[in-house]
Design a protein around this motif. Structure first.
Motif, PDB file in Angstrom:
ATOM      1  N   UNK A 434       0.857  -1.183   0.000  1.00 52.93           N
ATOM      2  CA  UNK A 434       0.000   0.000   0.000  1.00 52.93           C
ATOM      3  C   UNK A 434       0.890   1.228   0.000  1.00 52.93           C
ATOM      4  N   UNK A 435       0.325   2.359  -0.373  1.00 53.90           N
ATOM      5  CA  UNK A 435       1.079   3.621  -0.380  1.00 53.90           C
ATOM      6  C   UNK A 435       0.096   4.773  -0.258  1.00 53.90           C
ATOM      7  N   UNK A 436       0.473   5.762   0.517  1.00 55.37           N
ATOM      8  CA  UNK A 436      -0.378   6.942   0.652  1.00 55.37           C
ATOM      9  C   UNK A 436      -0.203   7.855  -0.555  1.00 55.37           C
ATOM     10  N   UNK A 437      -1.114   8.855  -0.677  1.00 52.43           N
ATOM     11  CA  UNK A 437      -0.903   9.922  -1.656  1.00 52.43           C
ATOM     12  C   UNK A 437       0.379  10.670  -1.312  1.00 52.43           C
ATOM     13  N   UNK A 438       1.042  11.196  -2.319  1.00 50.61           N
ATOM     14  CA  UNK A 438       2.255  11.969  -2.039  1.00 50.61           C
ATOM     15  C   UNK A 438       1.913  13.367  -1.523  1.00 50.61           C
ATOM     16  N   UNK A 439       0.708  13.844  -1.824  1.00 48.89           N
ATOM     17  CA  UNK A 439       0.244  15.151  -1.331  1.00 48.89           C
ATOM     18  C   UNK A 439      -0.991  14.897  -0.479  1.00 48.89           C
ATOM     19  N   UNK A 440      -1.029  15.441   0.704  1.00 46.54           N
ATOM     20  CA  UNK A 440      -2.196  15.224   1.557  1.00 46.54           C
ATOM     21  C   UNK A 440      -3.393  16.007   1.014  1.00 46.54           C
ATOM     22  N   UNK A 441      -4.525  15.316   0.911  1.00 46.04           N
ATOM     23  CA  UNK A 441      -5.806  15.917   0.499  1.00 46.04           C
ATOM     24  C   UNK A 441      -6.751  15.796   1.680  1.00 46.04           C
ATOM     25  N   UNK A 442      -7.355  16.903   2.055  1.00 49.98           N
ATOM     26  CA  UNK A 442      -8.056  16.910   3.336  1.00 49.98           C
ATOM     27  C   UNK A 442      -9.400  16.181   3.318  1.00 49.98           C
ATOM     28  N   UNK A 443      -9.787  15.611   2.186  1.00 49.87           N
ATOM     29  CA  UNK A 443     -11.006  14.796   2.240  1.00 49.87           C
ATOM     30  C   UNK A 443     -10.702  13.388   2.768  1.00 49.87           C
ATOM     31  N   UNK A 444      -9.409  13.052   2.940  1.00 46.69           N
ATOM     32  CA  UNK A 444      -9.007  11.742   3.426  1.00 46.69           C
ATOM     33  C   UNK A 444      -8.485  11.841   4.865  1.00 46.69           C
ATOM     34  N   UNK A 527       1.052  -0.605  12.934  1.00 46.76           N
ATOM     35  CA  UNK A 527       0.953   0.770  12.454  1.00 46.76           C
ATOM     36  C   UNK A 527       0.961   0.809  10.940  1.00 46.76           C
ATOM     37  N   UNK A 528       0.460   1.913  10.383  1.00 48.91           N
ATOM     38  CA  UNK A 528       0.534   2.189   8.957  1.00 48.91           C
ATOM     39  C   UNK A 528       1.242   3.526   8.786  1.00 48.91           C
ATOM     40  N   UNK A 529       1.798   3.760   7.598  1.00 53.93           N
ATOM     41  CA  UNK A 529       2.586   4.961   7.386  1.00 53.93           C
ATOM     42  C   UNK A 529       2.135   5.710   6.145  1.00 53.93           C
ATOM     43  N   UNK A 530       2.385   7.003   6.163  1.00 48.93           N
ATOM     44  CA  UNK A 530       2.130   7.866   5.014  1.00 48.93           C
ATOM     45  C   UNK A 530       3.281   8.853   4.915  1.00 48.93           C
ATOM     46  N   UNK A 531       3.635   9.249   3.681  1.00 46.47           N
ATOM     47  CA  UNK A 531       4.702  10.226   3.459  1.00 46.47           C
ATOM     48  C   UNK A 531       4.146  11.345   2.587  1.00 46.47           C
ATOM     49  N   UNK A 532       4.127  12.573   3.108  1.00 44.16           N
ATOM     50  CA  UNK A 532       3.552  13.703   2.391  1.00 44.16           C
ATOM     51  C   UNK A 532       4.638  14.709   2.029  1.00 44.16           C
ATOM     52  N   UNK A 533       4.405  15.424   0.925  1.00 47.65           N
ATOM     53  CA  UNK A 533       5.297  16.509   0.499  1.00 47.65           C
ATOM     54  C   UNK A 533       4.463  17.596  -0.153  1.00 47.65           C
ATOM     55  N   UNK A 534       5.008  18.797  -0.277  1.00 48.82           N
ATOM     56  CA  UNK A 534       4.270  19.854  -0.973  1.00 48.82           C
ATOM     57  C   UNK A 534       4.205  19.554  -2.464  1.00 48.82           C
TER      58      UNK A 534
END
Length: 595
Positions: A434-444, A527-534
């Protein structure tokens, strides 16, 4: 002259004066080296070969119909096929020996070999294949149908195995046996007539009985339908079979051909046959049920011919023949065995109606609705759905590609992935890739979401429970809900969250989950992980796409983005709904390459 003299002297010294080897140099026997051995040593070697070859598998077929019932499977020793040790030793000692100086000299260069000699004990062979005669045609007096009436056939000859032919075939194949464990003998025995046979008088008596009981026929009843089976239907099916009896005068009995009987009944009652259905799961109002799964229904019972004959011999006028129900591999019994009985996890996210991405969310929900993850198996969204294409019903919509917003066919399905991810998170299931979005979107939910693209990143749900899991995604005008049905095994709860800076521009979010098991075992924390960037920036602050001028180095904010806290349904099922976001732009995040 001197060379010839040396050869003669060498021959005399090696073979005469020194009493040297009696077998030829380099001699082999059944791939066993026996060169340079004395006769007694060769005999010892042959005895070892004979013991090994005695275990050779032997199959003898009667040559009647090729069925498994008309064959004998045994070994060379049990059928009386053995290596003739004395003859084999004699042949080996004579093969390429140094009988004269010239043969002695040539023995240094050539590789002589000797063959095994075989012998067959005919009495033992006859006893081993005696059962083939019992299954050969002509062993039992037959009935013939003449002008619609059953009569005893002339006493046909009894067939037996032709031992002369069998001996020739066995010895021929034994002589050509290859080396290795695959070596085997397989022969078809010729059958020859011999004197004797069953007393036709008994067959004649049974023919009279068969004619009498079939004269008026019998009415067969199958599933409420009726059909008269008259003498012309029944008599061609009558057979004689051998029986064991204490009375020497009774060796035969009447029977009906089961195959012919089945064909007759199917011809008359074929309309009663029904094709079954595979079981399917349905969900309504949060409850799961099973539809279909009916067995195949066939005409008729395998014992139908025997049932009809018994009724005829008892003087009955009617006989009930049951249909046969055969459960389907994925019938109701299979569905009930999966343990899919209740809601074990649920999650809802919302979207703005009317956007192109909504069609993609609806389409992937349709494709995966009803997916079953068997116990111990892993569900891969990419493997199941495949590449998102226009031909498969997907449209172009917003994605995240190389850290910037873009468009591609299938954009928006990451909302499906996030919803499924959270349903599995709270349902206590495990994750593969699994992988998170690279940019955080506030609907998630912050730090607790997943994206999709093809062929990667993928979303994989691992079912480590003892029960199957049913996926049931549904959509409304402004939301998608993923429900998971199974037997409750564990529930998940978010019990912590932390952040750390990665490079100069990225934030890694670790979300802690505590799983509680219904069997009372100790809770497990993972645990699960996410990595965000601008947008447009890598973790080291460099641009993620080529630009005329590089953007300034990004300095992460001192306060984290808002955290979405799930709201659960009444225990023990965890149902979570993300809060509605402000209206987002008509783009749907995904990771590169585009979803």
């Amino acid at each position: 002259m001197l060379l010839a003299l040396a050869v003669v002297v060498g021959w005399l010294v090696d073979g005469v004066l020194l009493g040297g080897s009696e077998s030829a140099r380099n001699l082999t026997l059944d791939d066993v080296p026996v060169g340079g051995l004395t006769e007694s040593e060769v005999e010892t070697a042959v005895l070892g070969i004979a013991a090994r070859r005695a275990e050779t598998p032997v199959t003898v077929r009667s040559g009647t119909d090729g069925s498994d019932a008309d064959e004998v499977v045994t070994t060379a020793a049990d059928i009386g096929l053995t290596v003739d040790v004395e003859a084999t030793v004699d042949d080996a000692m004579d093969a390429g020996g140094g009988a004269n100086p010239v043969d002695w000299l040539l023995g240094f260069w050539r590789d002589p070999s000797a063959e095994l000699s075989w012998t067959l004990d005919r009495d033992r062979a006859a006893a081993a294949v005696a059962s083939l005669a019992d299954s050969a045609p002509g062993s039992v007096a037959l009935l013939e149908l003449r002008d619609g009436v059953l009569v005893a056939a002339p006493d046909g000859p009894v067939l037996a195995v032709d031992l002369d032919r069998l001996e020739d075939d066995l010895l021929e194949q034994a002589a050509a046996l290859p080396q290795g464990p695959e070596a085997a003998i397989d022969v078809t025995a010729a059958m020859v007539p011999v004197e004797g046979g069953t007393d036709p008088g008994e067959a004649g008596d049974l023919a009279e009985v068969a004619n009498a009981v079939t004269e008026a026929g019998i009415t067969a009843v199958v599933d409420g339908a009726e059909s008269l089976l008259d003498k012309d239907d029944l008599r061609p099916l009558v057979r004689l079979v051998e029986v064991e009896s204490d009375d020497p005068e009774t060796t035969l009995a009447l029977a009906l051909d089961p195959v012919g009987g089945e064909e007759l009944l199917r011809e008359r009652f074929g309309a009663a046959e029904r094709e079954g259905t595979d079981a399917t799961f349905v969900v309504a109002f949060g409850l799961v049920g099973i539809e279909g799964g009916d067995p195949d229904v066939r005409c008729c019972d395998p014992a139908a011919a025997e049932t009809i004959l018994d009724a005829l011999l008892d003087g009955e006028e009617r006989v009930d023949i049951p249909l046969v129900q055969t459960p389907r591999p994925q019938g109701r019994e299979w569905a009930e065995s999966l343990g899919i009985t209740e809601l074990v996890g649920s999650f809802t996210t919302r979207f703005t109606p009317g956007q192109a991405r909504v069609r993609n969310i609806e389409r992937i929900s349709e494709l995966t609705r009803g997916v079953i993850i068997p116990a111990g198996e892993t569900f891969s969204v990419n493997e199941f759905v495949g590449r998102r294409t226009a031909e498969n019903g997907f449209v172009s919509a917003g994605v995240i590609e190389s850290g910037v917003f873009s468009e591609s066919v299938g954009g928006g399905i990451s909302q499906y992935a996030t919803t499924l991810f959270n349903a599995a998170f709270f349902g206590g299931l495990d994750f593969g890739e699994y992988q998170s979005h690279s940019i955080y979107i506030d609907r998630y939910p912050y730090g607790r979401e997943a994206t999709l693209s093809y062929p990667s990143p993928d979303l994989q749900i691992r079912n480590t429970t003892p029960y199957a899991v049913l996926l049931w995604p549904t959509t409304t005008a402004n939301s998608i809900t993923v429900e998971l049905f199974s037997t409750r095994y564990a529930t998940g709860e978010q019990t912590g969250q932390s952040e750390e800076q990665v490079g100069v521009a990225c934030t890694r979010v670790t979300t802690q989950r505590t799983r509680t098991f219904v069997d009372g075992r100790a809770p497990v924390v993972d645990s699960v992980r996410a990595l965000y960037r601008p947008e447009g920036v890598r973790c080291d602050g460099s641009p993620s796409v080529a630009t005329a001028a590089p953007p300034p180095i990004f300095i992460p904010p001192t306060t984290p983005p808002p955290t979405t806290t799930p709201t659960t349904t009444a225990p023990p099922v965890t149902t979570t709904t993300a809060p509605p976001p402000p209206p987002p732009p008509d783009t749907t995040p995904s990771t590169a390459p585009p979803a």
